[in-house]
Design an enzyme around this catalytic site. Structure first.
Site, PDB file in Angstrom:
ATOM      1  N   TYR A  35       0.730  -0.882   0.283  1.00 50.02           N
ATOM      2  CA  TYR A  35       0.015  -0.047  -0.471  1.00 50.02           C
ATOM      3  C   TYR A  35       1.184   1.640  -0.122  1.00 50.02           C
ATOM      4  O   TYR A  35       0.447   2.498  -0.622  1.00 50.02           O
ATOM      5  CB  TYR A  35      -1.179  -0.073   1.020  1.00 50.02           C
ATOM      6  CG  TYR A  35      -1.402   0.997   1.193  1.00 50.02           C
ATOM      7  CD1 TYR A  35      -2.500   1.662   0.951  1.00 50.02           C
ATOM      8  CD2 TYR A  35      -1.405   2.071   2.567  1.00 50.02           C
ATOM      9  CE1 TYR A  35      -3.301   3.046   0.413  1.00 50.02           C
ATOM     10  CE2 TYR A  35      -2.067   3.208   2.748  1.00 50.02           C
ATOM     11  CZ  TYR A  35      -3.201   2.869   2.023  1.00 50.02           C
ATOM     12  OH  TYR A  35      -3.633   4.901   1.887  1.00 50.02           O
ATOM     13  N   GLU A  57     -11.624   5.913   5.719  1.00 49.20           N
ATOM     14  CA  GLU A  57     -11.026   7.017   7.396  1.00 49.20           C
ATOM     15  C   GLU A  57     -12.136   7.184   8.130  1.00 49.20           C
ATOM     16  O   GLU A  57     -11.775   7.558   9.202  1.00 49.20           O
ATOM     17  CB  GLU A  57     -10.148   8.546   6.714  1.00 49.20           C
ATOM     18  CG  GLU A  57      -9.038   8.169   5.373  1.00 49.20           C
ATOM     19  CD  GLU A  57      -7.535   7.914   5.249  1.00 49.20           C
ATOM     20  OE1 GLU A  57      -7.570   7.909   7.292  1.00 49.20           O
ATOM     21  OE2 GLU A  57      -7.190   7.779   4.958  1.00 49.20           O
ATOM     22  N   TRP A  65      -4.966   1.411  10.438  1.00 45.15           N
ATOM     23  CA  TRP A  65      -5.010   1.033   9.445  1.00 45.15           C
ATOM     24  C   TRP A  65      -5.137   0.263   8.593  1.00 45.15           C
ATOM     25  O   TRP A  65      -5.978  -0.159   7.497  1.00 45.15           O
ATOM     26  CB  TRP A  65      -4.784   2.510   8.472  1.00 45.15           C
ATOM     27  CG  TRP A  65      -4.722   2.199   7.167  1.00 45.15           C
ATOM     28  CD1 TRP A  65      -3.331   2.048   6.212  1.00 45.15           C
ATOM     29  CD2 TRP A  65      -5.520   2.598   6.159  1.00 45.15           C
ATOM     30  NE1 TRP A  65      -4.242   2.097   4.653  1.00 45.15           N
ATOM     31  CE2 TRP A  65      -5.078   2.803   4.942  1.00 45.15           C
ATOM     32  CE3 TRP A  65      -6.910   3.063   6.976  1.00 45.15           C
ATOM     33  CZ2 TRP A  65      -6.443   3.130   3.570  1.00 45.15           C
ATOM     34  CZ3 TRP A  65      -8.409   3.635   6.222  1.00 45.15           C
ATOM     35  CH2 TRP A  65      -7.305   3.448   4.689  1.00 45.15           C
TER      36      TRP A  65
END
Length: 206
Positions: A35, A57, A65
């Site tokens: 990522y 988010e 995350w």
């Protein structure tokens, strides 16, 4: 395999066996590394892409995350690939379906916020669209962090974006969440100085 942390460019970055320097968070987990190397901080300027990242988010708030990234395929499936029109049409049956879906984060407030934000995204098309609106808050300069301590958690622009989105009917768009969005879609570049990704977005010079 990764080498030990090394001082690169005056900051603690981990140099991988490929010779590339990355921050610790992106150096150990293969999913996070991929990522970081290919997506985080690269410009996203289409409505669906910005809506997806804004939604994720919001779901990330209070979680890691990595958790959200692992669940992203399930999120995309559950939320019609983050098509704003489709999500805006979700009703109570869809909410019940989502809250029973173990593949995503089952938080009623965040699920409701995603639907609300889809409706606000559709409405915002009359003013140029979500992507254009969010990118209009790009600052004149980007941070140049040498260490994690130098990376801000918000900015005047993210505070302004948060307020502006709330006025347009969006929820779960606080200043910290909006700064994370700005980082993720390339509006600011907070790659540490010395990272191999610094300045690669084409938006900001290294």
């Amino acid at each position: 395999m990764l080498t030990a942390a090394a001082e690169v460019g005056g900051s603690a970055l981990v140099v991988g066996d490929d010779g590339l320097a990355r921050p610790v968070w992106a150096s150990r987990d293969p999913l996070l590394r991929e990522y970081y190397d290919t997506e985080w901080g690269m410009p996203v300027r289409d409505e669906r892409g910005v809506f997806e990242r804004l939604s994720l988010e919001a779901f990330q708030s209070g979680l890691s995350w990595a958790t959200i990234l692992r669940k992203r395929p399930a999120f995309r499936s559950a939320f019609a690939d983050f098509d704003p029109d489709a999500v805006a049409a979700f009703g109570e049956t869809d909410v019940a379906r989502l809250l029973s879906d173990a593949g995503i984060v089952r938080n009623r407030l965040k699920v409701a916020a995603t639907i609300t934000n889809a409706k606000a995204t559709v409405a915002l098309r009359e003013e140029g669209g979500l992507a254009e609106f969010v990118w209009s808050f790009q600052p004149e300069e980007t941070p140049q962090p040498a260490t994690y301590a130098d990376v801000p958690s918000s900015s005047p622009e993210s505070v302004a974006l948060s307020k502006a989105l709330k006025k347009k009917g969006f929820t779960f768009v606080g200043p910290t969440t909006m700064f994370a969005l700005m980082e993720a879609i390339g509006i600011v570049d907070t790659h540490l100085l010395g990272s191999h990704r610094r300045g690669t977005s084409g938006v900001w010079a290294a």
